[in-house]
Design an enzyme around this catalytic site. Structure first.
Site, PDB file in Angstrom:
ATOM      1  N   SER A  88       0.832  -1.198   0.000  1.00 25.15           N
ATOM      2  CA  SER A  88       0.000   0.000   0.000  1.00 25.15           C
ATOM      3  C   SER A  88       0.870   1.252   0.000  1.00 25.15           C
ATOM      4  O   SER A  88       1.708   1.417  -0.884  1.00 25.15           O
ATOM      5  CB  SER A  88      -0.962  -0.029   1.195  1.00 25.15           C
ATOM      6  OG  SER A  88      -1.903   1.011   1.108  1.00 25.15           O
ATOM      7  N   HIS A 194      -8.073   0.394  -0.848  1.00 24.49           N
ATOM      8  CA  HIS A 194      -7.979  -0.648  -1.874  1.00 24.49           C
ATOM      9  C   HIS A 194      -9.330  -1.211  -2.310  1.00 24.49           C
ATOM     10  O   HIS A 194      -9.497  -2.418  -2.458  1.00 24.49           O
ATOM     11  CB  HIS A 194      -7.045  -1.764  -1.405  1.00 24.49           C
ATOM     12  CG  HIS A 194      -5.742  -1.252  -0.896  1.00 24.49           C
ATOM     13  ND1 HIS A 194      -4.871  -0.545  -1.696  1.00 24.49           N
ATOM     14  CD2 HIS A 194      -5.188  -1.289   0.334  1.00 24.49           C
ATOM     15  CE1 HIS A 194      -3.824  -0.177  -0.975  1.00 24.49           C
ATOM     16  NE2 HIS A 194      -4.000  -0.606   0.256  1.00 24.49           N
TER      17      HIS A 194
END
Length: 311
Positions: A88, A194
């Site tokens: 991430s 996400h």
């Protein structure tokens, strides 16, 4: 060969920037903290308090700072990676260390990224880590629950992180536990990363990233979305600008690093989740977390692991 792993949100703890390098921080750490403060226009050592870390912006920028500072300190000790990957927001630190983007530019992009994510879902959202169900079982459970949740991270074959609202995550938590999940715990993340809820934020971040210079990386960089080695500037720009919108295939990324020949995995601070995942996925590899202790002791552990892997 050495791979550096850069953690994402959830790894942070209060005062973790202050603990970098142990009791006597390395000069490269001091220099990096000063550079980050200048780039962001704030003393970054004020951003890792328990109060400050309630902000997604503070969490994301400090994680990138910590990773880059640790990597630079190891470089001064003669340790350098042969490949990198970041989970991430950790991907930004990985891109800096790979030479794909300048540190200051990456920090400003991360600051914008976090602000856009906060604005998209300011309250009542988060992420839930589920252990014990695979991707197919999880997908079926989501469909049957009717809850508006999405798979955000595939950290291991049976460790999957879901994104959604608080109510939706509570609903799916009860269901997955009834289906045999060993554990289902909320992460220290206040945004639903996400997933489709970040679509508009991703579009705006793509626009901003177009104005930032990217270069081809000096070493292989494994991306989040496809878990593939990315070797061009444009591919890395796209990966960084869109990874907030799409699931992170972290387990596949770790396997991709192994297939490149990486056998020593070093997790940048803070935390040790990624080394734990690497140890489970690749038991013959060496996994080292820089979470605590001096840079010199971490460098010694990496050298010892490299020697052991060569024997």
């Amino acid at each position: 060969m050495i791979a550096y792993l850069f953690p994402g949100q959830g790894a942070q703890t209060p005062d973790f920037l202050h603990r970098l390098g142990g009791a006597d921080p390395h000069p490269a750490i001091h220099k990096t903290l000063d550079e980050a403060s200048e780039a962001l226009g704030v003393d970054v050592l004020t951003l890792d308090t328990a109060t400050s870390l309630a902000s997604t912006v503070a969490v994301q920028v400090t994680l990138v700072i910590a990773g880059v500072a640790a990597a630079r300190a190891l470089a001064d000790e003669g340790i350098a990676p042969h490949a990198v990957a970041g989970l991430s927001v950790g991907a930004y630190g990985a891109a800096v260390v790979a030479g794909a983007v300048e540190f200051a530019a990456a920090l400003r992009l991360v600051q914008l990224r976090a602000q856009l994510m906060e604005n998209a879902c300011p309250h009542g959202y988060g992420m839930l880590a589920v252990l014990g169900l695979n991707e197919r079982e999880m997908t079926r459970a989501i469909a049957e629950s009717g809850a508006a949740v999405w798979i955000g991270n595939l950290n291991a074959p049976r460790q999957i992180v879901l994104s959604g609202s608080d109510d939706a995550l509570a609903t799916i938590r009860d269901l997955v536990l009834s289906r045999g999940a060993r554990k289902a715990e909320r992460l220290a993340v206040s945004v639903p990363s996400h997933c489709v809820l970040m679509e508009d934020a991703s579009i705006r971040l793509i626009e901003a990233a177009r104005t930032v210079r990217f270069d081809a990386p000096r070493i292989p960089y494994v991306g989040n979305r496809g878990a593939r080695v990315l070797r061009s500037a444009d591919a890395i720009r796209d990966d960084l600008a869109t990874n907030l919108r799409y699931p992170v295939r972290w387990h596949d990324s770790t396997v991709a690093l192994s297939e490149l020949g990486m056998s020593v995995f070093v997790e940048m601070p803070p935390g040790r989740t990624l080394t734990s995942l690497a140890a489970d996925a690749l038991p013959d590899a060496a996994s080292i977390a820089m979470e605590a202790g001096s840079v010199s002791s971490a460098a010694a552990r990496v050298r010892a692991a490299c020697r052991q892997q060569q024997d």
